[in-house]
Design an enzyme around this catalytic site. Structure first.
Site, mmCIF file in Angstrom:
data_model
loop_
_atom_site.group_PDB
_atom_site.id
_atom_site.type_symbol
_atom_site.label_atom_id
_atom_site.label_comp_id
_atom_site.label_asym_id
_atom_site.label_seq_id
_atom_site.Cartn_x
_atom_site.Cartn_y
_atom_site.Cartn_z
ATOM 1 N N ASN A 214 0.880 -1.115 -0.065
ATOM 2 C CA ASN A 214 0.215 -0.071 -0.087
ATOM 3 C C ASN A 214 0.757 1.098 0.064
ATOM 4 O OD1 ASN A 214 0.641 0.775 2.937
ATOM 5 N ND2 ASN A 214 -0.521 -0.998 3.184
ATOM 6 N N HIS A 215 0.060 2.338 0.195
ATOM 7 C CA HIS A 215 1.033 3.482 -0.074
ATOM 8 C C HIS A 215 1.728 4.133 1.211
ATOM 9 C CE1 HIS A 215 -0.053 3.863 -4.311
ATOM 10 N NE2 HIS A 215 -1.550 3.871 -3.955
#
Length: 406
Positions: A214-215
């Site tokens: 994920n970011h």
């Protein structure tokens, strides 16, 4: 705002080749908002000019008991008043000779007189060659000074002026600044408290080359770790893959990659912690059977079977003791408050920190964040958009209030 803002700092500089670093330290202190008064020994003036340090500190540098030139000629530099003026004294570098003078109470110059008159905390950052630093006399002087209550900023390892490599280098000015920042940030309530923090993303392997992630940058979790460390707590940081540097040298970092590794590391540390902050963005699903070889690009459509990861917060929430405080995070895109409250209850948190991706400047990757915190009584605390360091301070304050009630 820095913890040094408005603080009155005396910087002592003694005769060492590393005195050139005192210029950068002066600059860093001034940029942090401190008032800096430089005191130099006579020997220090052979290594760096008073003019340099006076220009950077914006105050005349003092070396003698009386001023011998300029408009203040004949003026007494009152060592007692100087010592009482200071919120903190840091001597960097302090040579082997000056260590000996301080350890045995010799008072033959202005800096020594101020040292003996001081009531404020004193930090000493030694710098000398390898064999001098490890000589029994120096080690005994350092030990003796610590018994007086002085704080020693240990010399660092590296190449020395003699060409030898080892301990003896003056701690880097940035490291000294961190020590001073930490001193003014410390809160007695956090002393000897064990803090467990998770941060960053996890990476779930598809094959030896690819992963799902994920970011998350880890910035928020690392800022929280820094805040607790500066407050005087013993911090263990369990971090997924991130480029963030260790936020404080006292922090113990455990690096993990997958959700399973993060669970195992967190579970192993959980029972020792007084306060647990679960700020990591842990994957909810992981590939059921990661390939052992790189998957070749063949099919137009590629299906990947996924399985749920262990819910770290829910699992550990069942083990939570009454004397532990747990803080969770919820990143939501809709029905934010109700979803966060549900998570608060389900995972037995004392606080849940709500982020909404609909708030500009909040969420992954930003240096800022906008949070809403809900406590276990469902009281809501709303905060404006601010730097993640300031957000970490807000959380620290809420935890401190809760700690008083545990």
């Amino acid at each position: 705002m820095s913890n040094l803002t408005g603080k009155k700092i005396i910087l002592g500089v003694t005769g060492s080749i590393s005195a050139y670093k005192s210029a950068l330290l002066t600059r860093l202190l001034v940029k942090s908002g401190a008032e800096v008064q430089v005191l130099m020994t006579r020997a220090a003036r052979d290594f760096i000019t008073p003019l340099t340090l006076a220009t950077l500190s914006k105050r005349p540098v003092l070396s003698e008991f009386t001023s011998s030139s300029g408009a203040g000629e004949g003026q007494w530099n009152n060592h007692v008043e100087l010592a009482l003026w200071a919120d903190l004294i840091v001597v960097a570098p302090v040579s082997a000779h000056s260590l000996a003078r301080f350890a045995h109470g010799f008072c033959d110059d202005l800096l020594a007189a101020v040292y003996l008159s001081a009531r404020c905390p004193i930090f000493l950052a030694p710098a000398m060659d390898l064999d001098m630093y490890h000589h029994p006399a120096t080690l005994e002087n350092l030990r003796r000074l610590e018994t007086f209550g002085n704080r020693i900023i240990q010399a660092e390892h590296g190449e020395l002026a003699s060409g030898l490599v080892g301990e003896g280098r003056l701690a880097e000015p940035e490291h000294i600044l961190v020590e001073l920042e930490r001193h003014f940030a410390q809160r007695p309530v956090f002393r000897h408290k064990q803090i467990l923090i998770t941060a960053g993303p996890t990476q779930e392997p598809i094959d030896p080359v690819r992963f799902i992630s994920n970011h998350s940058s880890g910035k928020m979790g690392y800022a929280i770790a820094r805040a607790f460390a500066h407050a005087g707590a013993d911090v263990t940081l369990i971090s997924g893959p991130t480029v963030q540097p260790l936020p404080d040298p006292t922090i113990r970092r455990i690096s993990v990659r997958s959700a399973r590794e993060m669970f195992d590391a967190t579970a192993a540390e959980f029972s020792k912690a007084h306060i647990i902050v679960l700020a990591a963005a842990v994957a909810d699903y992981t590939p059921a059977e990661p390939a052992q070889q790189k998957i070749k690009k063949k099919e137009a459509v590629f299906a990947l079977q996924m399985t749920k990861t262990i819910d770290i917060a829910a699992t550990l929430g069942k083990q939570k003791r009454p004397d532990q405080i747990t803080v969770g995070f919820a990143l939501e895109t809709n029905d934010e408050l109700s979803n966060a409250v549900s998570k608060l209850r389900a995972k037995n948190f004392d606080f849940i920190v709500l982020n909404s991706l609909r708030d500009p400047g909040a969420g992954f990757g930003h240096d800022t964040n906008k949070i809403t915190v809900i406590d276990k009584d469902e009281q809501v605390y709303e905060f404006d958009l601010k730097s993640k360091d300031k957000v970490a301070e807000d959380l620290l304050n809420l935890v401190q209030e809760q700690l008083a009630m545990v």
